[in-house]
Design an enzyme around this catalytic site. Structure first.
Site, PDB file in Angstrom:
ATOM      1  N   ASN A 286       0.842  -1.201   0.000  1.00  0.00           N
ATOM      2  CA  ASN A 286       0.000   0.000   0.000  1.00  0.00           C
ATOM      3  C   ASN A 286       0.878   1.253   0.000  1.00  0.00           C
ATOM      4  O   ASN A 286       0.856   2.052   0.948  1.00  0.00           O
ATOM      5  CB  ASN A 286      -0.938  -0.018   1.212  1.00  0.00           C
ATOM      6  CG  ASN A 286      -2.142   0.889   1.031  1.00  0.00           C
ATOM      7  OD1 ASN A 286      -2.253   1.596   0.046  1.00  0.00           O
ATOM      8  ND2 ASN A 286      -3.034   0.873   2.009  1.00  0.00           N
ATOM      9  N   HIS A 317      -6.843   2.791  11.355  1.00  0.00           N
ATOM     10  CA  HIS A 317      -7.624   1.660  10.848  1.00  0.00           C
ATOM     11  C   HIS A 317      -8.838   1.344  11.719  1.00  0.00           C
ATOM     12  O   HIS A 317      -9.733   0.624  11.259  1.00  0.00           O
ATOM     13  CB  HIS A 317      -6.750   0.414  10.729  1.00  0.00           C
ATOM     14  CG  HIS A 317      -5.929   0.370   9.472  1.00  0.00           C
ATOM     15  ND1 HIS A 317      -4.698   0.991   9.354  1.00  0.00           N
ATOM     16  CD2 HIS A 317      -6.168  -0.220   8.281  1.00  0.00           C
ATOM     17  CE1 HIS A 317      -4.215   0.784   8.147  1.00  0.00           C
ATOM     18  NE2 HIS A 317      -5.077   0.061   7.469  1.00  0.00           N
TER      19      HIS A 317
END
Length: 415
Positions: A286, A317
């Site tokens: 990512n 997250h």
């Protein structure tokens, strides 16, 4: 190929696919000169609002509130304080949304809350990146213009539909430059087509692997290691598919990332699956989010930047038990990776020992990555406890013990 599996794992996939014709229409209208710059901003913003309302329903309000709030802060606060206020607003709102939605008994078949949370996380990336650019003087605000004229490009950047549900982070300067030049360059149909073919191949691999695992029974002891590795491979293939579809949509709209600035290329895919260094995997996984975390946290943290970066990533997250444990474990494993490889590489002198060293550490990296991914994706604390007490924890514990020994021996860390 079971496309239903794709829609279950990637709930926003049908909405991404539905956005492709509108992205192609936008590029066509820009190429034909039918859209002024203001009309382009309005088209992108209206498309983002429509896509949010369609994909999220009433939960779209959770996305619109921080977007409008961040724009108002950027237009009313001095550049020196813009980043602090935007960061506090975005992370406070995002945390409230994570905690509020997780505390409710939602329909597990309803994907709208998950799509909304994902979009809010992407909004946090764009808003804080823009605020940092303004704070550092990279993006000067046009003070002589009216409020709406100044707010339109900012709102369009935060909510433009090709990147609303996913995609690599791009700077506001690049977004503005691409909006101004959209249609002037040839339509990147070939690049988008290659990414779509890559998505088909990834879904085929994923479907085949899922079918092979479906026929296997339970496992016990060390026999669970291959099963956990295969489960993590399914997760990685899903992420790869997600990133490829996102970048294909951006290519069709004329907002494709610069070379090397996307989340996944063939070289990145090869690196992720063949590297024997956990630190290299962490930097490549990512990539746009990794660059954002490096700029936002790692480069600005005076003490323990590595631990602070992974701890903030867990916060960003959602702070579920699996995420907190997974990201903190990842930080310890990366630190151990630096020191273990500095220790072993100095002693691997012959060709045979080097091959053994690389092969063994590649297997270790694969198993540790699998352990971390499964932990991060674990929903319940009881399931996380089962993972802790399984044989899969042996290798991470060994890496942690090796880190303690090397710290005690005061070996220098490899940069």
């Amino acid at each position: 190929m079971r496309w239903a599996d794709l829609l279950v794992l990637l709930p926003a996939a049908p909405y991404r696919l539905a956005a492709f014709p509108f992205a192609a229409l936008f590029h066509h209208l820009c190429a034909s000169g039918r859209l002024s710059l203001t009309a382009r901003y309005i088209f992108l913003l209206a498309g983002g609002c429509l896509l949010a309302a369609t994909a999220m329903g009433s939960y779209a309000v959770l996305l619109f509130i921080p977007a409008v709030g961040s724009v108002l802060v950027l237009l009313s606060i001095s550049p020196a304080r813009a980043h602090t206020w935007v960061f506090a607003l975005q992370m406070s709102w995002q945390t409230l949304c994570h905690l509020g939605l997780s505390s409710q008994e939602l329909d597990p078949q309803d994907a709208r809350p998950a799509i909304a949370l994902s979009a809010i996380m992407l909004l946090t990336q764009k808003a804080t990146s823009l605020a940092l650019d303004i704070h550092e003087g990279l993006v000067p605000l046009q003070l002589g213009q009216g409020l709406l004229r100044r707010a339109l490009p900012l709102c369009s950047y935060l909510l433009f539909f090709p990147a609303l549900l996913g995609g690599p982070l791009c700077s506001f300067s690049r977004f503005r430059a691409q909006a101004e030049s959209s249609g002037a360059l040839p339509w990147p149909l070939r690049a988008a087509g290659r990414r779509c073919l890559c998505a088909l191949a990834l879904q085929g691999l994923r479907a085949g692997l899922a079918g092979g695992l479906a026929g296997r029974q339970g496992c016990a002891g060390l026999g669970c290691l291959p099963r956990v590795w295969a489960r993590a491979l399914l997760l990685r293939l899903a992420y790869y598919l997600h990133w490829v579809l996102d970048e294909a949509l951006l290519e069709v709209a004329g907002f494709g990332p610069e070379a090397g600035q996307g989340d996944l290329s063939i070289r990145d895919l090869w690196t992720l699956e063949t590297t024997h260094r956990l630190a290299v995997f962490a930097r490549t996984w990512n990539k746009s989010t990794s660059r954002w975390l490096r700029r936002l946290v790692f480069q600005r943290c005076p003490a323990q930047p590595l631990l602070a970066t992974f701890a903030f990533s867990a916060w960003w997250h959602g702070l579920r038990p699996g995420q907190v444990f997974g990201f903190l474990c990842w930080a310890v494993m990366v630190e151990a990776d630096y020191r273990i490889h500095a220790f072993l590489s100095a002693r691997a002198t012959s060709q045979g020992v080097k091959l053994l060293y690389r092969g063994t550490t590649w297997v270790f990296t694969q198993l540790i990555v699998a352990y971390i991914l499964v932990a991060v994706e674990t929903e319940s604390f009881s399931t996380l406890c089962l993972l802790w007490t399984s044989c899969n924890s042996i290798l991470p514990l060994a890496y942690g013990f090796a880190l303690l020994l090397l710290l005690f021996a005061k070996k220098p860390k490899q940069n």
